[in-house]
Design an enzyme around this catalytic site. Structure first.
Site, PDB file in Angstrom:
ATOM      1  N   TYR A  73      63.546 135.724  62.130  1.00 26.83           N
ATOM      2  CA  TYR A  73      64.156 135.263  60.878  1.00 26.83           C
ATOM      3  C   TYR A  73      65.675 135.222  60.989  1.00 26.83           C
ATOM      4  O   TYR A  73      66.285 136.134  61.563  1.00 26.83           O
ATOM      5  CB  TYR A  73      63.757 136.207  59.732  1.00 26.83           C
ATOM      6  CG  TYR A  73      64.363 135.813  58.404  1.00 26.83           C
ATOM      7  CD1 TYR A  73      63.784 134.813  57.627  1.00 26.83           C
ATOM      8  CD2 TYR A  73      65.520 136.435  57.931  1.00 26.83           C
ATOM      9  CE1 TYR A  73      64.357 134.434  56.418  1.00 26.83           C
ATOM     10  CE2 TYR A  73      66.096 136.058  56.724  1.00 26.83           C
ATOM     11  CZ  TYR A  73      65.506 135.060  55.971  1.00 26.83           C
ATOM     12  OH  TYR A  73      66.070 134.685  54.779  1.00 26.83           O
ATOM     13  N   ASP A 110      65.629 127.978  46.054  1.00 26.41           N
ATOM     14  CA  ASP A 110      66.723 127.799  47.004  1.00 26.41           C
ATOM     15  C   ASP A 110      67.423 126.443  46.994  1.00 26.41           C
ATOM     16  O   ASP A 110      68.607 126.351  46.757  1.00 26.41           O
ATOM     17  CB  ASP A 110      66.207 128.039  48.428  1.00 26.41           C
ATOM     18  CG  ASP A 110      65.517 129.385  48.588  1.00 26.41           C
ATOM     19  OD1 ASP A 110      65.269 130.055  47.576  1.00 26.41           O
ATOM     20  OD2 ASP A 110      65.235 129.767  49.732  1.00 26.41           O
ATOM     21  N   ARG A 164      61.602 121.554  54.785  1.00 21.89           N
ATOM     22  CA  ARG A 164      62.574 122.645  54.696  1.00 21.89           C
ATOM     23  C   ARG A 164      63.940 122.098  54.254  1.00 21.89           C
ATOM     24  O   ARG A 164      64.199 120.899  54.344  1.00 21.89           O
ATOM     25  CB  ARG A 164      62.726 123.330  56.069  1.00 21.89           C
ATOM     26  CG  ARG A 164      61.480 124.044  56.563  1.00 21.89           C
ATOM     27  CD  ARG A 164      61.184 125.315  55.807  1.00 21.89           C
ATOM     28  NE  ARG A 164      62.332 126.211  55.731  1.00 21.89           N
ATOM     29  CZ  ARG A 164      62.334 127.359  55.044  1.00 21.89           C
ATOM     30  NH1 ARG A 164      61.271 127.736  54.383  1.00 21.89           N
ATOM     31  NH2 ARG A 164      63.405 128.114  55.010  1.00 21.89           N
ATOM     32  N   GLN A 203      67.504 138.438  43.324  1.00 21.91           N
ATOM     33  CA  GLN A 203      66.495 137.395  43.088  1.00 21.91           C
ATOM     34  C   GLN A 203      65.976 137.542  41.658  1.00 21.91           C
ATOM     35  O   GLN A 203      66.297 138.533  40.985  1.00 21.91           O
ATOM     36  CB  GLN A 203      65.356 137.527  44.109  1.00 21.91           C
ATOM     37  CG  GLN A 203      65.459 136.552  45.269  1.00 21.91           C
ATOM     38  CD  GLN A 203      64.159 136.406  46.051  1.00 21.91           C
ATOM     39  OE1 GLN A 203      63.350 137.318  46.075  1.00 21.91           O
ATOM     40  NE2 GLN A 203      63.972 135.266  46.697  1.00 21.91           N
ATOM     41  N   GLU A 250      52.160 128.133  50.987  1.00 23.10           N
ATOM     42  CA  GLU A 250      53.376 128.525  50.270  1.00 23.10           C
ATOM     43  C   GLU A 250      53.601 127.646  49.031  1.00 23.10           C
ATOM     44  O   GLU A 250      53.971 128.124  47.966  1.00 23.10           O
ATOM     45  CB  GLU A 250      54.577 128.403  51.226  1.00 23.10           C
ATOM     46  CG  GLU A 250      55.875 128.950  50.662  1.00 23.10           C
ATOM     47  CD  GLU A 250      57.016 128.858  51.673  1.00 23.10           C
ATOM     48  OE1 GLU A 250      56.829 128.240  52.749  1.00 23.10           O
ATOM     49  OE2 GLU A 250      58.090 129.409  51.381  1.00 23.10           O
TER      50      GLU A 250
HETATM   51  C1  GLC Z   1      61.975 131.224  49.944  1.00 23.86           C
HETATM   52  C2  GLC Z   1      61.765 130.947  48.468  1.00 23.86           C
HETATM   53  C3  GLC Z   1      61.980 132.219  47.697  1.00 23.86           C
HETATM   54  C4  GLC Z   1      61.041 133.296  48.211  1.00 23.86           C
HETATM   55  C5  GLC Z   1      61.155 133.455  49.743  1.00 23.86           C
HETATM   56  C6  GLC Z   1      60.055 134.331  50.324  1.00 23.86           C
HETATM   57  O1  GLC Z   1      63.275 131.608  50.229  1.00 23.86           O
HETATM   58  O2  GLC Z   1      62.588 129.933  47.999  1.00 23.86           O
HETATM   59  O3  GLC Z   1      61.787 132.014  46.327  1.00 23.86           O
HETATM   60  O4  GLC Z   1      61.280 134.499  47.592  1.00 23.86           O
HETATM   61  O5  GLC Z   1      61.064 132.213  50.371  1.00 23.86           O
HETATM   62  O6  GLC Z   1      58.793 133.847  49.979  1.00 23.86           O
END
Ligand code: GLC
Length: 431
Positions: free
Chosen positions: A89, A172, A204, A110, A398
């Protein structure tokens, strides 16, 4: 759905949470998101409470290991808790370099869904003594987190908290942030994205977006994480209506839960903030779009972009002009599957790219909950039916394409599986 199909999905969904369990915290999905994320943890806990209550409370204990205690950021809960090292990551702890260690964390937050999640968990928990003991421990820390939002992100007591990074919104790369992000310089330093190792680039955020979010991350550190300085001077400062609404609802749930369990928390700052938000909410109304929108604090104007965050006003219990019902009905007529994150008729709509169009099941759950509370069951039913159809196709992705219904992004995704478990256990109608 046949009982056999239901059993398969139940096994899959529980298996996803178990498979994503890293010893008391749930990663959103392996590889792409290998740590504990803030609002994901709340939804994961909702899933866990349907089949393993002790584990559900542990999710919160682990999240709170990331809380900052003392100093100007007292009560802050980070977007990510980096419990264990992992090299899949970017940007990891060595990029954020915050003063918090063991565990280290990011320096942005968040959406604060937690008091609502905890209240729903309390309502469903069978083992009430265990639930009560857990809440006595957890709820004061969540109250501290609400005070952090109110103190550091609304120093002028406007009722509308500020966010200082697109990742903080949890939505995001929403087109709502495009114009405000234009003011942010693109970083010139080298860095290596890791998300594209896991997911196709068309699903993405773009390179320009990444250059700016990296610049903003570095900016936080350059300001020595001083919340007063950042909230005054950060070139990206917006009011995210979804965060305002989520905080508003969570504050009400926090007060109600603390009352019910006689847990002492400091009420006046919370109650004052509720009143101020109610008074200020009309600033977020867009007459031309017929819905609530976000607000650009640097530009001093509402952000005229139709995103699904506005539909959380019912969830918040904020007075909502009736026009918004017609707007939502129109959105629902425009795509085969509900609810896109950006209106499909908007120029910025992209059905496959993250928060620029795809459907997110946890957003559907919250929006539907608000519609039911406000007795708009016809619209709630449409969102629920679409959610179920997408779930039943399986995979627990997702997010989903609102045009084709295809599952996208990460696979075996925790909050998607958890929201299904919660709905399946009858939780969709709680609270
Ligand atoms: C992305 C999403 C966010 C979420 C994260 C982990 O960054 O936009 O809302 O918390 O992934 O799932």
């Amino acid at each position: 759905m046949t009982p056999e199909r239901r059993d398969d999905l139940l096994r899959d969904a529980q298996g996803i949470l178990r498979g994503n369990d890293h010893g008391g915290y749930t990663v959103p999905t392996h590889g792409l998101y290998p740590y504990q994320w803030n609002w994901d943890a709340g939804f994961s806990a909702l899933g866990w409470i349907t089949f393993d209550e002790p584990r559900a409370w542990t999710e919160y204990r682990r999240l709170l290991e990331g809380q900052w205690i003392g100093g100007p950021q007292d009560g802050f809960l980070p977007s990510i808790v980096f419990h264990e090292p992992c090299d899949t990551y970017f940007p990891g702890p060595e990029e954020w370099r915050t003063p918090k260690t063991a565990p280290s964390t990011t320096s942005i937050s968040q959406p604060p869904v937690h008091a609502t999640m905890l209240r729903w968990m309390w309502q469903r928990a069978r083992d009430k003594p265990r639930a009560e003991a857990a809440l006595r421990e957890i709820l004061p820390a969540i109250a501290r987190h609400h005070r952090w939002w109110m103190r550091t992100r609304d120093p002028q007591a406007s009722g509308l908290v500020t966010v200082i990074h697109p990742w903080e919104t949890g939505r995001d790369n929403s087109p709502a942030w495009d114009a405000a992000l234009e003011r942010v310089p693109r970083t010139t330093r080298a860095y290596a994205r890791r998300d594209l190792d896991h997911v196709a680039s068309g699903e993405r955020p773009t390179p320009a977006f990444y250059d700016r979010v990296v610049w903003l991350m570095d900016y936080n550190r350059a300001c020595a994480f001083d919340p007063g300085l950042i909230v005054r001077e950060c070139p990206f400062r917006v009011v995210d209506c979804a965060i305002v609404f989520i905080l508003h609802r969570a504050t009400q749930d926090l007060l109600a839960l603390a009352d019910e369990l006689a847990i002492p928390i400091e009420r006046p700052p919370l109650e004052d903030h509720l009143a101020r938000t109610e008074a200020a909410a009309p600033r977020l109304w867009s007459r031309s779009l017929g819905q609530y929108v976000d607000f650009d604090l640097v530009g001093g104007a509402p952000i005229e972009r139709p995103t699904s965050g506005g539909f959380l006003s019912w969830y918040a219990g904020i007075r909502t002009p009736t026009d918004q019902l017609g707007t939502l009905a129109a959105w629902l007529d425009e795509t085969p599957f509900a609810l896109p994150s950006t209106r499909s008729s908007d120029a910025a709509f992209e059905p496959k790219r993250y928060w620029r169009g795809p459907i997110w099941q946890h957003m559907n759950l919250l929006i539907e909950n608000g519609l039911r509370k406000a007795h708009h069951d016809d619209l709630a039913d449409r969102i629920e039916a679409s959610s179920r159809e997408l779930f039943e196709a399986g995979g627990f992705h997702e997010y989903h394409d609102p045009i084709s219904g295809a599952g996208l992004g990460g696979r075996a995704f925790s909050w998607t599986a958890a929201v299904w478990l919660w709905r399946q256990a009858g939780g969709g109608s709680v609270g």
